[in-house]
Structures are given as structure tokens and as C-alpha cells.
Design a protein around this motif. Sequence first.
Motif, short mmCIF file in Angstrom:
data_model
loop_
_atom_site.label_atom_id
_atom_site.label_comp_id
_atom_site.label_asym_id
_atom_site.label_seq_id
_atom_site.Cartn_x
_atom_site.Cartn_y
_atom_site.Cartn_z
N GLN A 1 0.68 -1.38 0.01
CA GLN A 1 -0.09 -0.06 -0.03
C GLN A 1 0.72 1.42 0.14
O GLN A 1 1.91 1.11 0.11
N GLY B 1 -0.19 3.59 7.86
CA GLY B 1 -1.81 3.51 7.89
C GLY B 1 -1.91 2.16 7.49
O GLY B 1 -2.95 1.24 7.90
N ALA B 2 -0.98 1.04 6.91
CA ALA B 2 -1.41 -0.18 6.33
C ALA B 2 -1.05 -0.97 7.49
O ALA B 2 -1.59 -2.38 7.36
N LEU C 1 -6.48 1.77 5.71
CA LEU C 1 -5.86 0.96 4.83
C LEU C 1 -5.52 -0.67 5.67
O LEU C 1 -5.39 -1.44 4.75
N TYR C 2 -5.26 -0.64 7.07
CA TYR C 2 -4.84 -1.83 7.40
C TYR C 2 -6.16 -2.88 7.30
O TYR C 2 -5.69 -3.91 7.18
N GLU D 1 -8.36 -2.66 4.91
CA GLU D 1 -8.09 -2.86 3.55
C GLU D 1 -6.97 -4.09 3.28
O GLU D 1 -7.54 -5.22 2.49
N ARG E 1 -13.13 -12.17 11.83
CA ARG E 1 -11.89 -11.75 12.27
C ARG E 1 -11.43 -10.30 12.37
O ARG E 1 -11.11 -9.90 13.03
N LEU F 1 -10.64 -8.77 15.78
CA LEU F 1 -9.11 -8.46 15.64
C LEU F 1 -8.45 -7.40 14.94
O LEU F 1 -7.44 -6.73 15.38
N TYR F 2 -9.37 -6.74 14.32
CA TYR F 2 -8.79 -5.59 13.71
C TYR F 2 -9.63 -4.28 14.08
O TYR F 2 -9.06 -3.14 14.08
N PRO G 1 -10.05 -4.03 18.61
CA PRO G 1 -8.76 -3.63 19.39
C PRO G 1 -8.35 -2.17 19.27
O PRO G 1 -7.86 -1.35 20.15
N ARG G 2 -8.67 -1.56 18.12
CA ARG G 2 -8.48 -0.19 17.98
C ARG G 2 -9.25 0.65 18.99
O ARG G 2 -8.82 1.81 19.36
#
Lengths: 341, 435
Positions: free
Chosen positions: A114, A119-120, B323-324, B326, B337, B341-342, B345-346
Amino acid sequence: MITELRDLKMNTPKINEPQALLTIQDLRVWYELRRFGFGHAGYVKAVDGVSFALAEGETVAVVGESGCGKSSLMKTILGLNIPTSGEVVFDGENLSGLKGDGLQHYRFKVGYVQQDPYGALPPFMNVQKILEEPLIISGMKSREERLARIHKVMSEVKLHPVEDFLKKFPHMLSGGQQQRIVIARAMLREPKLIVADEPVSMLDASVRVEILKLLRALQESHGLSVIYITHDLSTVKYFSRRIFVMYAGSLIEKADTRQLLGNPLHPYTHALLAATSDPEARNAETFKEVPPGEPPSLVNPPTGCRFHPRCPRFMAGLCDVKFPPDLEPEPGHFVACWLYQ
Amino acid sequence: MLYYPSAIVGLLVVFLLVFTAIYAMIKIPYNEAIRLWRGGEEVWYQNPKFAPPAWFNLFSSKKYSESFAVKTSDGSMTREVTPGAQGTSTMSIAYTFDFSYDYYPQELILYFTSSYEEKQPFISAEWLTPDGRKIRLVNMALSQKQTYRFSQDEKLKTRLRTEEVIPYLFSDPETGALVKGEYQLLITGAAFEPDADINVEFVSHGQVYGLAGTDQARRDLVVPLLWGAPIALAFGLIASLGTSVLTMVIAALGTWYGGWIDELIQRITEINLVLPFLSILIMIGTFYSRSIWVILGATILLSIFTGAIKSYRSIFVQVKESLYIEAARAYGASSPRIVFLYLIPRMIPLLIPGLVSSVPAFVFLEASLAVLGLGDPVLPTWGKIIEDANSNGALYRGYYYWILEPATLLMITGLGFAMLGFALDRIFNPKLRDV
């Protein structure tokens, strides 16, 4: 039909070229616009009739300005967008027919690098966790196996010593190191294709070349196909063999890097090349000529050639009426412009 | 963390509460606590009613008499037995105590237990004052269990020519002034059978009692005050944890899957926002059950779909596009998941301070319900104490301790969690530091 034939011609083996890894046929990605949440209000034609083929081990750059549909094209190739029409065939499999496990396996074969490395990377995971995730998802049960794979890939992207990085969180790494992690993540499952979305545009100039060289080295040692998406022509020559120029949702010029940079045919490509900055002293005093106007709206694109309202060589009665087909004024150099009819 | 004084104070308070809660559960096991709390006169007969805590005397120039209870069976009252002829025996029971208070006790009581086969034992009791007077109290034959209340002995009243027996016993008959010094209770008993026996328990209901005082049912307030801590903590923590975690998970699922799921969640939230929370709880308490667990469940259910779901959603909508996420989709992470997990947690940095700061709200809610008469009928809680105090007119009758004790504990709890929550908020969200 003409387009398809020409595309096929383009794909005919030239220099001991293996068969096509990725074939895209007349791909359209339209986003529906809604009025008041339900009424139909037209489409955003982000990708409109794109066709090309990518051979195994081939590198290609897609160049275009922001909003021209590069990212939509890329996301469709990654399987994140559903194409409105057209076909994406990867390794003999049609992407639109894939669901569940099939799509999953397709994703294992494609790596994604990316634009913004910070950010990725999920900010709450350490490097080890970040790199383990794709392996866990692809079903690698043994922790030792995963760690061995991570070690191998991290040394390939030159993050030495590996142990020092495993427990770090993304914010503790420099931009270059973060991008190496992103590349390592893309490389983890030995993909056949890497899609790199402006991989160096957010990095310092000093780090850019290193990252590009790293990508090139990986591409060569693993025989990867790479789709390199950028708006910056100056980084293209590092490792792309071919360049596709994209404007308002379609590819308007496709040629070998040398051909395209040395002999740009489409007026838009001319303008794009002219706008590329080179750090030369005389450039500081001159202004460059850029085409007037702005990129067209993708909701109501101009009829005929999309570039005609800005084109310095606009031919009334032709350019604003019919969309030009892919023409081939010189071998292997395709351009969608009536000038070369 | 140590840079924030409020965090330290907050942590100390929370630790202290947790320690109190654990101490309460070890010292007075659950069943024992319930027995004591639900117990009536037979459990609490030794205690006075409406007695402020004993440490009131430290702040008062005039001293209130403290309560005490002594008995022959455990040796706190001396008993000498002298065998007589033909299996008879006489015994003398004596208790000497120092009385240096400025107020009379509420009541003096003798509880006799005796064993005999046919002939009832006989006792006579006398009262010796520091100024040397000797007052005969009572002569009577004992049944197996017998209670003698000094102030209600009509014969004694007639004999002493007074309506108020207790003040008479403790004061100079000439001046009516209270006499301080050593008093003695002397009981002489006569048993007429070889195996006959007499035991006495002498109870003085003073003006003050123990560490926390007593209520209208003579109950020692230490029990509900101690046990209020684990119940308040459990209720507050479970409600707050359940509410915030469920809210977050539901907001995340709604945001991720979008479509009708999201719509449904949003509409439920909007409807729930206009429903009166407390009234529904009162209805549940009145018509269905007042069990603390039912109320807890209803509280959590009603608190999930509140404004918090909207604010979480607004952040999740942002995070969803990051982005993470994506990237995770591109490498094939499944939707569950990604959510667990994404996405979630944020939000942990936002969740924890909010969770801690919302504990007092639920503790207060439980207390409010108890004050409204919807507290758990079985459990001793801080709110129940306030309710009892309120229904017995504690404030009109001057029993301030009765309300102030649980109220203070509630306030300290709220303050502790609030301070800790604010500090955590600053630690997890550094942007607030300069504000």
C-alpha cells in the motif's frame, strides 16, 4: 471486438514470453449513486472498459492522475471490488466465479503493497503479529513454521537483525522500515503477483530508491509479476517494462517503457511527461505547460474521447463524438487517439 | 500513571474497596451475612435500637453509655455455687461494671435460662450503687427461659415510686443527679434439685453501639456496610463491563456488515433512547422481580442501545475505511476476524476509561433503586440502609449516622472510580493531556 483482437495481438509472445498470468477483458467498475438514499442517480464510472494482459514475471506501471480510476482498477484486481462487467482471469481462473475458499486462495496468490505504510499496519499489533496474521489465515497451524517463514521473508526485505524488529510496534519504525514490513507481508505467501499502489509516494526521497530497488530485486529473484500504480513517472523507469497511461477510467496508451517515454503519442501522455519534474537548475525558472481544465467528472464523462475538452489537438466532429479505439501506430505501442487513425 | 495524582488516589480507593469486599466475604460468609441481615430479635437482642456508633463519644463532651452484654455461660459474669443439704444449692452471681457516662442506658435486661425437673429455681436480684445504696430489684421463681426487663417491672416501679426505673437506678434519689462509679448487679439463686442449674445473661442497651451503630431492628450496621462493598462493586463492574463490551461489539458488527443489520441497530437505539430507563426498571421491579440479578440483566440490556453505540459507530466508520483493514481484506481475513481482531482492538483505549468511569453510575443506580424500595429484598446493600433510614425517619429523628455512613461510602466509591477513569482517559488518549 477490435479492442479484444488488438489486446490478444499484444499478448502474443515476443521474447520467450510465458503465458498470460492476468488477463483483464473490458472491465467496468461502476459505483451506483443514490438520491436520498434510495433513488437511482447515475453511476460513477471509475473503470470503464479496461483491457490488458499481464505475463508471468512481467512488470507494468499504471500511470495517471488522482481520481482517474487507478485505485478502483487495483482494488478490483485484488478482489476487493466487484466488477460491474468484464472479466478478470487470473492463472486460468475467472475471478467473478470465485467465492469463499476460491477467493481466499486467489488472495493468497496476490500480494498488496500500500501507499501509506503507517496506515497499512495495524497500530496495535507488533511486527510478529502483523506478519503472522496472513499465515494464520492461510492455515499455517504450526507456530515454528510461521516464525521460520517470517524470518526468511524479513531477511529478504533486509530487516536485519530480524529479532530486533519482531516485538516492535509500527510507530517505533521509520517510514522505510514500515514499508519493508508491508512488502514482507505481501511476500509472505509466495504470491505470483504483487500489486503496489504508489509504494514510495509517502516516503522520503532518500528511501524511495532503496524500496524500489528492493521491489525490483524481489521481482527478479521470485519471478513476480508486478502491477505498479503511480502518478509519478519519474519512479516508473526503475523496474517497469511496460507503462499503461490511464485517464478518466480507461487506458489511453500502452507501450514499453522506452517507447512511451521516448515517443509519447497521446496528447495527454505528452502533458503528463512534460509535467514530470526533474531536478535541473533551468527548470526552476520556467513554468511548464499543463493542459487547461481539470480531469473530467466520472459521473458524466465527456462524450467521445474523454480528454477532448482539454486536448490541444482536438478535432471537432470526431473526438467529441466517438470514443477512439486502441490503435497501434508502431508495433507494441497502443494508443486510443484519433490522431493516429 | 504515577504522574497523575488523581490516578493514585483513585487506585487507592478502588484497592481499598476491593480489599473491603474480600475482607467482608471472608469475615462474614454470604450465608452468615444473609442470616444476620434477615435476622430479627433472636439474633440481635443484645443490641440497642437506633444507636449511633460508639466513636460518637470522641466528639462529644457528654458521653453516651455504651452497650455491653455479659453472661455466666462464657465466664464473663462470675458465678459461685455452694452446695447445700439434700441436693439443694445456692449460687451467687455478680457483675461489677464501671459507669462513667453522662446518659442512662436505654434498657437493662436479664435473660435467665434454667434447667430443673419439678421444682423451679428461685432468684433474687439486687442493685448496688457507688454511693452505697442497695436496691432490691426482684424475687422470682424461674421457668426454663425467662426474661426480666428492668424498666417494665411494675412492682419495682411501685416500690421505687417512680415511672422511670433506669434513671432511678443510676442517680441520686435526693438530687436526681447521675452518679458515676462502680455499679454492681448481685443475683442470688437457689436451686432445689441436684441437677438444677441457672444461667444469666445481663444485657445493657446503651445509647451508642459498635463501629457503625444500629438500625430499627437492632442490626449492627457493620454487616450491610461491609457487604455493600462487594455487592456494589459486583453490580457496578458487571453492569459497566457488560454494557460497554456489548455496546462496542454490537456497534462494530453493525458498522462492518452495514445494510439492514446496521439499520436495525440504529433504529433500536433511537427507540431505546426515548424510552424512560428508570421507569422501566421500576416496572420490572414492581411487577416481575426485585432480584438484583434480574435488575442487573435489565440494566445491561437497556444500557446497550444508548448514545454510546452512536459514538462508537462514528469511530468504527472511520476505522473501517483504514488501510490496514483494506490490507486485511486483501490477504483474506474473514469478516468476524476483522471485527474482533482489527476493528475492536482499535477501540480499547476508548473503552477502558469509559468502562471505569461508568462504574459509579451503576453503583448509584443500584442505590437509587433500593431507596425507591426496589432493592433486592435479600441482600444487604448500601442503598437498603438508606431506604431503611428513610422509612424510619432518620433525618427527622436525628439519626444522621444512619444515612451518612452509606452515603459517604457511595460517594467515595463514585469519586474513586471517576478519578481513576479521568486519569486513564488522559493516559490512553494523550490528546487530552494539554487540555
